[in-house]
Design a protein around this motif. Sequence first.
Motif, PDB file in Angstrom:
ATOM      1  N   LEU A  97       0.716  -1.194  -0.026  1.00 19.47           N
ATOM      2  CA  LEU A  97      -0.023  -0.083   0.076  1.00 19.47           C
ATOM      3  C   LEU A  97       0.891   1.190  -0.099  1.00 19.47           C
ATOM      4  CD1 LEU A  97      -2.673  -1.059   2.379  1.00 19.47           C
ATOM      5  CD2 LEU A  97      -2.907  -1.041  -0.160  1.00 19.47           C
ATOM      6  N   ASP A  98       2.075   0.953  -0.318  1.00 17.98           N
ATOM      7  CA  ASP A  98       2.953   2.383  -0.309  1.00 17.98           C
ATOM      8  C   ASP A  98       3.045   2.627  -1.830  1.00 17.98           C
ATOM      9  OD1 ASP A  98       4.892   4.205   0.515  1.00 17.98           O
ATOM     10  OD2 ASP A  98       6.695   2.779   0.445  1.00 17.98           O
ATOM     11  N   TYR A  99       2.299   3.657  -2.154  1.00 21.86           N
ATOM     12  CA  TYR A  99       2.168   4.349  -3.219  1.00 21.86           C
ATOM     13  C   TYR A  99       1.267   5.630  -3.316  1.00 21.86           C
ATOM     14  CZ  TYR A  99      -2.434   2.144  -3.867  1.00 21.86           C
ATOM     15  OH  TYR A  99      -3.488   1.821  -3.489  1.00 21.86           O
ATOM     16  N   PRO A 100       1.439   6.451  -4.137  1.00 16.31           N
ATOM     17  CA  PRO A 100       0.699   7.819  -4.111  1.00 16.31           C
ATOM     18  C   PRO A 100      -0.481   7.637  -4.309  1.00 16.31           C
ATOM     19  CG  PRO A 100       2.656   8.072  -5.689  1.00 16.31           C
ATOM     20  CD  PRO A 100       2.437   6.580  -5.204  1.00 16.31           C
ATOM     21  N   PRO A 101      -1.449   8.141  -3.254  1.00 17.92           N
ATOM     22  CA  PRO A 101      -2.976   8.007  -3.081  1.00 17.92           C
ATOM     23  C   PRO A 101      -3.609   8.344  -4.663  1.00 17.92           C
ATOM     24  CG  PRO A 101      -2.365   9.816  -1.631  1.00 17.92           C
ATOM     25  CD  PRO A 101      -1.185   9.417  -2.445  1.00 17.92           C
ATOM     26  N   GLY A 102      -3.089   9.329  -5.531  1.00 18.35           N
ATOM     27  CA  GLY A 102      -3.736   9.558  -6.667  1.00 18.35           C
ATOM     28  C   GLY A 102      -3.626   8.204  -7.593  1.00 18.35           C
ATOM     29  N   TRP A 103      -2.828   7.455  -7.503  1.00 15.59           N
ATOM     30  CA  TRP A 103      -2.802   6.134  -8.422  1.00 15.59           C
ATOM     31  C   TRP A 103      -4.120   5.288  -8.185  1.00 15.59           C
ATOM     32  CZ3 TRP A 103       2.934   4.065  -7.969  1.00 15.59           C
ATOM     33  CH2 TRP A 103       3.737   4.651  -8.569  1.00 15.59           C
ATOM     34  N   ASN A 104      -5.008   5.455  -7.069  1.00 20.36           N
ATOM     35  CA  ASN A 104      -6.214   4.891  -6.937  1.00 20.36           C
ATOM     36  C   ASN A 104      -7.221   5.235  -8.103  1.00 20.36           C
ATOM     37  OD1 ASN A 104      -5.383   3.298  -4.639  1.00 20.36           O
ATOM     38  ND2 ASN A 104      -5.882   4.788  -3.216  1.00 20.36           N
ATOM     39  N   ASN A 105      -6.854   6.175  -8.709  1.00 20.59           N
ATOM     40  CA  ASN A 105      -7.917   6.723  -9.654  1.00 20.59           C
ATOM     41  C   ASN A 105      -8.156   5.431 -10.571  1.00 20.59           C
ATOM     42  OD1 ASN A 105      -8.838   7.559 -12.311  1.00 20.59           O
ATOM     43  ND2 ASN A 105      -8.013   9.638 -11.706  1.00 20.59           N
ATOM     44  N   PRO A 106      -9.400   5.244 -11.092  1.00 22.23           N
ATOM     45  CA  PRO A 106      -9.578   3.962 -11.868  1.00 22.23           C
ATOM     46  C   PRO A 106      -9.103   4.163 -13.411  1.00 22.23           C
ATOM     47  CG  PRO A 106     -11.633   4.708 -10.851  1.00 22.23           C
ATOM     48  CD  PRO A 106     -10.432   5.565 -10.568  1.00 22.23           C
ATOM     49  N   ASN A 107      -8.734   5.361 -13.760  1.00 18.47           N
ATOM     50  CA  ASN A 107      -8.202   5.686 -14.750  1.00 18.47           C
ATOM     51  C   ASN A 107      -6.764   5.209 -15.086  1.00 18.47           C
ATOM     52  OD1 ASN A 107     -10.531   6.651 -15.784  1.00 18.47           O
ATOM     53  ND2 ASN A 107      -9.994   8.760 -15.074  1.00 18.47           N
ATOM     54  N   TYR A 108      -6.078   5.096 -13.886  1.00 17.02           N
ATOM     55  CA  TYR A 108      -4.614   4.505 -13.857  1.00 17.02           C
ATOM     56  C   TYR A 108      -4.235   2.952 -13.866  1.00 17.02           C
ATOM     57  CZ  TYR A 108      -3.545   9.442 -13.049  1.00 17.02           C
ATOM     58  OH  TYR A 108      -3.407  10.745 -13.051  1.00 17.02           O
ATOM     59  N   VAL A 109      -5.560   2.318 -13.804  1.00 11.57           N
ATOM     60  CA  VAL A 109      -5.288   0.723 -13.961  1.00 11.57           C
ATOM     61  C   VAL A 109      -4.781   0.596 -15.321  1.00 11.57           C
ATOM     62  CG1 VAL A 109      -6.404  -1.499 -13.968  1.00 11.57           C
ATOM     63  CG2 VAL A 109      -6.954   0.307 -12.271  1.00 11.57           C
ATOM     64  N   GLY A 110      -3.700  -0.160 -15.406  1.00 11.04           N
ATOM     65  CA  GLY A 110      -2.886  -0.327 -16.761  1.00 11.04           C
ATOM     66  C   GLY A 110      -2.001   0.763 -17.164  1.00 11.04           C
TER      67      GLY A 110
ATOM     68  N   VAL B 143      -3.433  -5.620 -12.247  1.00 10.81           N
ATOM     69  CA  VAL B 143      -4.170  -6.709 -11.660  1.00 10.81           C
ATOM     70  C   VAL B 143      -3.048  -7.695 -11.201  1.00 10.81           C
ATOM     71  CG1 VAL B 143      -5.890  -8.285 -11.938  1.00 10.81           C
ATOM     72  CG2 VAL B 143      -6.362  -6.119 -13.107  1.00 10.81           C
ATOM     73  N   THR B 144      -2.112  -8.089 -11.939  1.00  8.56           N
ATOM     74  CA  THR B 144      -1.108  -9.030 -11.295  1.00  8.56           C
ATOM     75  C   THR B 144       0.377  -8.345 -11.285  1.00  8.56           C
ATOM     76  OG1 THR B 144      -0.660  -9.937 -13.735  1.00  8.56           O
ATOM     77  CG2 THR B 144      -2.340 -10.746 -12.589  1.00  8.56           C
ATOM     78  N   GLY B 145       1.087  -9.021 -10.721  1.00 16.80           N
ATOM     79  CA  GLY B 145       2.614  -8.372 -10.624  1.00 16.80           C
ATOM     80  C   GLY B 145       3.310  -8.665 -12.028  1.00 16.80           C
ATOM     81  N   GLU B 146       2.856  -9.717 -12.677  1.00 16.48           N
ATOM     82  CA  GLU B 146       3.395  -9.937 -13.904  1.00 16.48           C
ATOM     83  C   GLU B 146       2.923  -8.766 -15.101  1.00 16.48           C
ATOM     84  OE1 GLU B 146       1.788 -12.195 -12.166  1.00 16.48           O
ATOM     85  OE2 GLU B 146       3.632 -13.329 -11.299  1.00 16.48           O
ATOM     86  N   GLU B 147       1.984  -8.382 -14.901  1.00 20.32           N
ATOM     87  CA  GLU B 147       1.313  -7.451 -15.832  1.00 20.32           C
ATOM     88  C   GLU B 147       2.116  -6.150 -15.659  1.00 20.32           C
ATOM     89  OE1 GLU B 147      -2.734  -6.609 -15.683  1.00 20.32           O
ATOM     90  OE2 GLU B 147      -3.236  -8.688 -16.211  1.00 20.32           O
TER      91      GLU B 147
END
Length: 127
Positions: free
Chosen positions: A86-99, A104-108
């Motif tokens: 959970l150590d990351y900037p809170p702004g990264w929780n934005n759904p637009n930042y998935v990908g 979803v996976t460490g491999e991705e």
Amino acid sequence: RKWHPDTTISVRGCSDSLDNYPPFWDQPEMLGVTMFETSEECCNFFRESTDDEFVCQLNSECDVKGCKDQYFHRILTGEEVCTNDLDYPPGWNNPNYVGIYMFVTGEECCEEFTNMAQFSNCEVRDV
């Protein structure tokens, strides 16, 4: 993981979901306004704004998925590591930042940063 008013239900309640709230709620000034450290703090937000008897409905992704199933992201120390801590900037929780920042996976995650030539030997740390 922060708690916030649940935007998916018609009753007053709180959620710890990473994707069912407006992106601007991730701004630091929203902590204590719409984002809370605990479910109790979030429920108190509603309790103080109403005069009727109040039951706070909680919707926890941790109860459904388990908090171990967090998104993966690159760590901020410069190592070639993708982790689901959970150590990351809170702004990264934005759904637009998935990908982009969150995967979803460490491999991705490793594949993305290797393809961008930022990593040459990526390690996945599943916490």
